[in-house]
Enzyme design. Structure first.
Site, mmCIF file in Angstrom:
data_model
loop_
_atom_site.group_PDB
_atom_site.id
_atom_site.type_symbol
_atom_site.label_atom_id
_atom_site.label_comp_id
_atom_site.label_asym_id
_atom_site.label_seq_id
_atom_site.Cartn_x
_atom_site.Cartn_y
_atom_site.Cartn_z
ATOM 1 N N GLN A 136 -5.032 -1.358 9.712
ATOM 2 C CA GLN A 136 -4.918 -2.671 9.074
ATOM 3 C C GLN A 136 -5.526 -3.758 9.964
ATOM 4 O O GLN A 136 -5.157 -3.885 11.130
ATOM 5 C CB GLN A 136 -3.427 -2.967 8.790
ATOM 6 C CG GLN A 136 -3.189 -4.266 8.065
ATOM 7 C CD GLN A 136 -3.750 -4.277 6.646
ATOM 8 O OE1 GLN A 136 -3.587 -3.321 5.892
ATOM 9 N NE2 GLN A 136 -4.434 -5.350 6.279
ATOM 10 N N ASP B 293 -11.390 2.912 4.158
ATOM 11 C CA ASP B 293 -11.832 1.519 4.029
ATOM 12 C C ASP B 293 -13.338 1.418 3.830
ATOM 13 O O ASP B 293 -13.852 0.364 3.450
ATOM 14 C CB ASP B 293 -11.448 0.729 5.295
ATOM 15 C CG ASP B 293 -10.235 -0.157 5.070
ATOM 16 O OD1 ASP B 293 -9.932 -0.466 3.906
ATOM 17 O OD2 ASP B 293 -9.610 -0.541 6.080
ATOM 18 N N LYS C 287 0.847 -1.204 0.000
ATOM 19 C CA LYS C 287 0.000 0.000 0.000
ATOM 20 C C LYS C 287 0.878 1.249 0.000
ATOM 21 O O LYS C 287 0.636 2.193 -0.733
ATOM 22 C CB LYS C 287 -0.912 0.010 1.242
ATOM 23 C CG LYS C 287 -2.076 -0.947 1.134
ATOM 24 C CD LYS C 287 -2.809 -1.120 2.447
ATOM 25 C CE LYS C 287 -3.925 -2.162 2.298
ATOM 26 N NZ LYS C 287 -4.573 -2.521 3.538
#
Ligand code: NAP
Length: 281
Positions: free
Chosen positions: A96, A119, A52
């Site tokens: 995460q 997200d 990422k």
């Protein structure tokens, strides 16, 4: 059968995003920033986060990774999120997953400012998506959606079957297909006859976590099949779709790897840029 090349589509998307970041930089004299919080030393999470960060840097985003040990207190993480919420240089925050057991995942998700929730997991974004309002959309289903639209721009009236009803994949995927006027069936572990459901579908999205669950004789000719699954097996990484069998029937199919996976990270970058743009209005 046409192979839907997620690697290629993701590279095109990243190139577009890179241009967009350059334009935003010249207009606002600043660039969107993505901050990832990584807790513990789970190797797959570290690999995802490294990828990422690399992709964010490639398109010109400001990117930062904050790393905590497994033993970090929930309070420390929540305080850091509050700090990032009020930091104007941070456009997007991602924690995460998975988290260690002593940290409440939902509390963490809800602590993130919904306008920085890249997200798309915050209940406000979940609600906005299901109400058809603008929202951050979870990266993997957004990636699937963009792949389907690239292949078949007009989805109106198509029959779609989503296999799996997770908050991460199946449910947001269903909302995206509904918005495109598909007739959507969402299936799960208690579905009575999954094969019969799949045989009705013009579009199948499989997000289950069972290697090669969707077989060749479950798929009607001319179906578009999107395989979200990433399963480690003795044969290596395979999807939730039996690639060899389904590729003989389907009109189009995503490979694993090289299908949905690369789109997920590209969509995270897109979401970060979209959060930045909304914050500048
Ligand atoms: P999850 O949270 O475990 O959800 C799995 C879903 O599949 C559940 O809704 C479950 O039903 C359903 N299911 C289980 N067995 C089934 C069966 N026999 N028939 C029909 N449905 C069944 O999984 P997830 O997080 O959505 O992930 C799914 C897969 O996608 C995994 O392989 C994961 O590694 C992969 N993934 C890939 C990416 C990517 O970037 N490509 C990103 C995220 C995840 P119930 O609700 O009834 O239990």
């Amino acid at each position: 059968m046409i192979l839907i090349d997620g690697k290629k589509v993701a590279a095109e998307l990243r190139a577009e995003l890179k241009e967009e970041v350059a334009e935003l930089k010249s207009k606002h004299n600043k660039v969107p920033g993505l901050t990832v919080i990584l807790i513990g030393d789970l190797t797959p999470s570290q690999i995802y986060v490294r990828n990422k960060e690399k992709s964010a840097n490639e398109v010109g985003l400001k990117s930062e990774v904050i790393q905590y040990p497994d033993s970090v207190e929930e309070k420390t993480v929540l305080e850091k999120i509050q700090e990032l919420n009020s930091d104007e240089t941070v456009s997007g925050i991602l924690v995460q997953l998975p988290l260690p057991n002593h940290i409440d995942k939902q509390k963490v998700i809800e602590a993130i400012d919904p306008s920085k929730d890249v997200d798309g997991f915050h209940p406000m974004n979940v609600g906005n998506l299901s109400s058809g309002y603008e929202s951050s959309i979870p990266c993997t289903p957004l990636g699937c959606y963009l792949l389907i639209k690239k292949f078949e721009p007009n989805l109106s009236g198509k029959k779609a079957v989503v296999v799996g009803r997770s908050n991460l994949n199946g449910k947001p995927m269903t909302q995206l297909l509904l918005k495109e006027n598909c007739t959507v069936t969402i299936t799960h572990s208690k579905t009575k006859d999954l094969k019969a459901e799949c045989l009705e579908a013009d579009i199948i999205v499989a997000a289950v976590g069972i290697p090669e669950l969707v077989r060749g004789d479950w798929v009607k000719k001319d179906a578009i099949v999107i395989d979200v699954g990433i399963n480690k097996t003795d044969k290596g990484i395979v999807g939730d779709v039996h690639f060899d069998e389904v590729s003989k029937n389907a009109k189009a199919l995503t490979p694993v790897p090289g299908g949905v996976g690369p789109m997920t990270i590209a969509c995270l970058l897109k979401n970060t840029i979209d959060c930045f743009k909304r914050s500048q209005i």
